[in-house]
Design a protein around this motif. Structure first.
Motif, PDB file in Angstrom:
ATOM      1  N   LEU A 177       0.840  -1.217  -0.046  1.00  0.00           N
ATOM      2  CA  LEU A 177       0.314  -0.134  -0.056  1.00  0.00           C
ATOM      3  C   LEU A 177       0.198   1.198   0.204  1.00  0.00           C
ATOM      4  N   LYS A 178       1.970   1.614   0.668  1.00  0.00           N
ATOM      5  CA  LYS A 178       3.204   2.456   0.776  1.00  0.00           C
ATOM      6  C   LYS A 178       3.570   2.899  -0.711  1.00  0.00           C
ATOM      7  N   GLY A 179       4.107   1.853  -1.262  1.00  0.00           N
ATOM      8  CA  GLY A 179       4.417   1.728  -2.387  1.00  0.00           C
ATOM      9  C   GLY A 179       3.804   2.288  -3.536  1.00  0.00           C
ATOM     10  N   ALA A 180       3.081   2.089  -3.593  1.00  0.00           N
ATOM     11  CA  ALA A 180       2.027   1.769  -4.724  1.00  0.00           C
ATOM     12  C   ALA A 180       2.364   3.464  -5.645  1.00  0.00           C
ATOM     13  N   ASN A 181       2.594   4.549  -4.744  1.00  0.00           N
ATOM     14  CA  ASN A 181       3.378   5.506  -5.860  1.00  0.00           C
ATOM     15  C   ASN A 181       4.065   5.116  -6.463  1.00  0.00           C
ATOM     16  N   SER A 182       5.233   3.873  -6.291  1.00  0.00           N
ATOM     17  CA  SER A 182       5.910   3.614  -7.350  1.00  0.00           C
ATOM     18  C   SER A 182       5.621   3.475  -8.372  1.00  0.00           C
ATOM     19  N   ILE A 183       4.508   2.877  -8.865  1.00  0.00           N
ATOM     20  CA  ILE A 183       4.245   3.180  -9.960  1.00  0.00           C
ATOM     21  C   ILE A 183       3.182   4.289 -10.921  1.00  0.00           C
ATOM     22  N   ILE A 184       3.100   4.984 -10.013  1.00  0.00           N
ATOM     23  CA  ILE A 184       2.188   6.734 -10.417  1.00  0.00           C
ATOM     24  C   ILE A 184       3.015   6.878 -11.936  1.00  0.00           C
ATOM     25  N   PRO A 185       3.974   6.587 -12.754  1.00  0.00           N
ATOM     26  CA  PRO A 185       4.907   7.193 -14.187  1.00  0.00           C
ATOM     27  C   PRO A 185       3.777   5.667 -15.090  1.00  0.00           C
ATOM     28  N   HIS A 186       3.826   5.064 -14.699  1.00  0.00           N
ATOM     29  CA  HIS A 186       3.008   3.745 -15.311  1.00  0.00           C
ATOM     30  C   HIS A 186       1.700   3.502 -15.988  1.00  0.00           C
ATOM     31  N   ILE A 187       0.931   4.647 -14.260  1.00  0.00           N
ATOM     32  CA  ILE A 187      -0.448   5.240 -13.950  1.00  0.00           C
ATOM     33  C   ILE A 187      -0.754   5.894 -15.500  1.00  0.00           C
ATOM     34  N   VAL A 188       0.820   6.910 -15.060  1.00  0.00           N
ATOM     35  CA  VAL A 188       0.294   7.846 -16.047  1.00  0.00           C
ATOM     36  C   VAL A 188      -0.288   7.536 -17.578  1.00  0.00           C
ATOM     37  N   LEU A 189       0.737   7.125 -17.970  1.00  0.00           N
ATOM     38  CA  LEU A 189       0.932   6.481 -20.045  1.00  0.00           C
ATOM     39  C   LEU A 189      -0.111   5.357 -19.798  1.00  0.00           C
ATOM     40  N   GLY A 190      -0.477   5.209 -19.053  1.00  0.00           N
ATOM     41  CA  GLY A 190      -0.993   3.446 -18.690  1.00  0.00           C
ATOM     42  C   GLY A 190      -3.229   4.395 -19.029  1.00  0.00           C
TER      43      GLY A 190
ATOM     44  N   SER B 257       3.497  15.882 -17.490  1.00  0.00           N
ATOM     45  CA  SER B 257       2.800  14.468 -16.385  1.00  0.00           C
ATOM     46  C   SER B 257       4.139  13.260 -17.102  1.00  0.00           C
ATOM     47  N   LEU B 258       4.225  12.700 -18.566  1.00  0.00           N
ATOM     48  CA  LEU B 258       4.440  12.224 -19.223  1.00  0.00           C
ATOM     49  C   LEU B 258       6.016  12.869 -19.715  1.00  0.00           C
ATOM     50  N   MET B 259       6.429  14.447 -19.586  1.00  0.00           N
ATOM     51  CA  MET B 259       7.078  15.092 -19.962  1.00  0.00           C
ATOM     52  C   MET B 259       8.384  14.455 -18.991  1.00  0.00           C
ATOM     53  N   GLY B 260       8.285  14.951 -17.456  1.00  0.00           N
ATOM     54  CA  GLY B 260       8.268  15.068 -15.627  1.00  0.00           C
ATOM     55  C   GLY B 260       8.906  13.965 -15.283  1.00  0.00           C
ATOM     56  N   PHE B 261       7.947  12.479 -15.811  1.00  0.00           N
ATOM     57  CA  PHE B 261       8.593  11.446 -15.623  1.00  0.00           C
ATOM     58  C   PHE B 261       9.214  10.640 -17.086  1.00  0.00           C
ATOM     59  N   ALA B 262       9.251  11.002 -18.218  1.00  0.00           N
ATOM     60  CA  ALA B 262      10.309  10.519 -18.941  1.00  0.00           C
ATOM     61  C   ALA B 262      11.923  10.876 -18.372  1.00  0.00           C
ATOM     62  N   LEU B 263      11.844  12.150 -17.868  1.00  0.00           N
ATOM     63  CA  LEU B 263      13.925  12.686 -17.326  1.00  0.00           C
ATOM     64  C   LEU B 263      13.577  11.539 -16.399  1.00  0.00           C
ATOM     65  N   VAL B 264      12.607  11.713 -15.411  1.00  0.00           N
ATOM     66  CA  VAL B 264      12.741  10.476 -14.418  1.00  0.00           C
ATOM     67  C   VAL B 264      13.823   9.176 -14.664  1.00  0.00           C
ATOM     68  N   MET B 265      13.462   8.681 -16.229  1.00  0.00           N
ATOM     69  CA  MET B 265      13.634   7.624 -16.406  1.00  0.00           C
ATOM     70  C   MET B 265      14.759   7.864 -16.498  1.00  0.00           C
ATOM     71  N   ILE B 266      15.014   9.164 -17.941  1.00  0.00           N
ATOM     72  CA  ILE B 266      16.219   9.606 -18.592  1.00  0.00           C
ATOM     73  C   ILE B 266      17.822   9.956 -16.926  1.00  0.00           C
ATOM     74  N   TRP B 267      17.318  10.775 -16.854  1.00  0.00           N
ATOM     75  CA  TRP B 267      18.276  10.742 -15.400  1.00  0.00           C
ATOM     76  C   TRP B 267      18.577   9.655 -14.709  1.00  0.00           C
ATOM     77  N   SER B 268      17.571   8.986 -14.279  1.00  0.00           N
ATOM     78  CA  SER B 268      18.141   7.766 -13.129  1.00  0.00           C
ATOM     79  C   SER B 268      19.218   6.700 -14.140  1.00  0.00           C
ATOM     80  N   LYS B 269      18.200   6.184 -15.162  1.00  0.00           N
ATOM     81  CA  LYS B 269      19.255   5.262 -15.726  1.00  0.00           C
ATOM     82  C   LYS B 269      20.967   6.307 -16.136  1.00  0.00           C
ATOM     83  N   ARG B 270      20.221   7.079 -15.964  1.00  0.00           N
ATOM     84  CA  ARG B 270      22.443   7.714 -16.260  1.00  0.00           C
ATOM     85  C   ARG B 270      22.908   7.481 -14.913  1.00  0.00           C
TER      86      ARG B 270
END
Length: 417
Positions: free
Chosen positions: A93-106, A390-403
């Motif tokens: 329940l507490k970790g549900a926020n971790s799926i927000i990027p996928h929820i936004v895209l979905g 939302s999409l642009m922000g979480f796209a940057l999250v994935m790019i910066w996290s991967k780097r």
């Protein structure tokens, strides 16, 4: 009979047991000399049967003693399993926020494919939904989280400048471009400007947490400050930027922002401070509910305004809003780079202030547009902005996290533009 041999924890005194049944063997009962042999035989058989019964009871007691420890051990294991199950549920329940990027895209894809899945979530639900998200922020906030953040007043000031100076200037610029160069209606230009006047988005806090967890409290302070002052700043900026295009109800906006933003956050903080048990009880359920509300708030504006988005001016409006958000992300990143280039955590500060400048509460802009502007076109840019931001922000999250994962030093040159 040896009790240890039977596995008994406490000795069974056969003498005491036999004494309780001794009257069965008493001469007066057995009938020596005065009772017939038949009577004596009957009483003797009865005594023998009773003694056999006692021996069986002793054997049952021994068996129970043998099984007592395994039962206790099984109960302990079962208790541990139940506790682990409860803990895992709370963690989920507490970790549900971790799926927000996928929820936004979905939600975006679902709204495009099947708009009726979100059209039931109409404009009247936006204000309560935003109020719930603000309440969740207040419940999960604590003064201790902000102690370290307030030790960086220069970073907080930079975030505020990016939020309420740089971004409104960009919004005004792209609003003018929309009307004068792309020949879009004035309400659409006003909608772009309105998006640039609202406070920071709560999603920027989560985006910062995913890329730079130590910077999350700083991001929360920035967003909280812009949100708290939005009651004055947003109506004032709207009057300055849009007042010449469309009438602006400054007092009405102040009252609405107070009800939608300030009051829920204050209620959450007070609940956390004075009723910690109730707060702790509801905290695990807030993340999944927040995810659900976020999904509705992303998909609904897109589904409701689908006709406007696919209209002849829809593509131009999407491109303008994309350019607006991209410019805001880059401006925030560059501002932090210039101000904190000597800091050891300059890259983390750049990413944090970039999120704060590029992501704003478009849902608040949509709620204000629906309530204070008669022309429905004013609400179209905020509706598109909710999805794009939302999409642009979480796209940057994935790019910066991967780097960051690809480099051993997180502050090395991993943000090459």
């Amino acid at each position: 009979m040896n009790p240890a041999a039977l596995g008994l924890k406490t000795p069974v005194r056969l003498q005491a047991v036999y004494a309780r049944h001794r009257p069965l063997l008493h001469p007066s009962i057995i009938g020596f000399g005065s009772v017939s042999c038949r009577s004596w035989s009957f009483n003797f058989k009865r005594a023998k049967a009773d003694r056999t019964l006692l021996e069986r009871l002793i054997l049952v007691k021994a068996a129970d003693s043998f099984e007592s420890e395994p039962i206790t051990e099984d109960r302990f294991v079962l208790s541990q399993a139940v506790q682990r199950n409860e803990t895992s549920i709370l963690e989920i329940l507490k970790g549900a926020n971790s799926i927000i990027p996928h929820i936004v895209l979905g939600s975006t894809v679902l709204a495009l494919i099947y708009p009726p899945s979100f059209t039931w979530f109409t404009n009247r639900y936006y204000a309560p939904a935003l109020g719930f998200l603000m309440f969740a922020v207040g419940v999960n906030s604590s003064p201790k989280d902000f102690v370290e953040a307030f030790k960086k007043p220069d970073a907080i000031a930079a975030g505020y400048v990016g939020q309420f100076i740089i971004k409104p200037l960009l919004g005004y610029l792209f609003g003018i471009i929309a009307v004068s160069i792309f020949n879009l209606p004035n309400p659409l230009g006003a909608g772009i400007m309105l998006v640039s006047c609202v406070s920071g988005a709560q999603l920027s806090n989560y985006a910062t947490f995913l890329t730079d967890p130590p910077m999350a409290p700083l991001s929360i302070v920035m967003t909280s400050l812009s949100t708290a002052t939005a009651v004055l700043v947003t109506p004032t900026l709207s009057l300055l930027l849009i007042g010449q295009k469309l009438p602006v109800d400054v007092k009405g906006m102040m009252s609405s922002i107070m009800q939608i933003v300030v009051a829920p956050i204050a209620a959450g903080l007070l609940l956390n401070r004075f009723l910690p048990r109730i707060c702790a009880a509801i905290q695990p359920f807030l993340p999944p509910l927040s995810v659900l509300v976020t999904a509705l708030c992303v998909g609904s504006p897109l589904a409701i305004n689908m006709k406007a988005i696919i209209s002849p001016f829809g593509v131009s409006l999407v491109l303008l809003l994309f350019a607006f958000h991209a410019s805001a992300f880059i401006a925030g990143y560059g501002l932090a780079g210039m101000l904190f280039h000597r800091s050891g955590d300059v890259k983390s500060l750049q990413r944090t202030i970039s999120f704060e400048t590029g992501m704003q509460s478009s849902l608040l802009a949509l709620a204000l547009a629906n309530k204070f502007f008669k022309d429905p076109l004013v609400g179209v840019p905020p509706a598109i902005s909710v999805v794009l931001m939302s999409l642009m922000g979480f796209a940057l999250v994935m790019i910066w996290s991967k780097r960051k994962q690809q480099h051993s030093n997180p502050d090395s040159a991993l943000d090459v533009e």
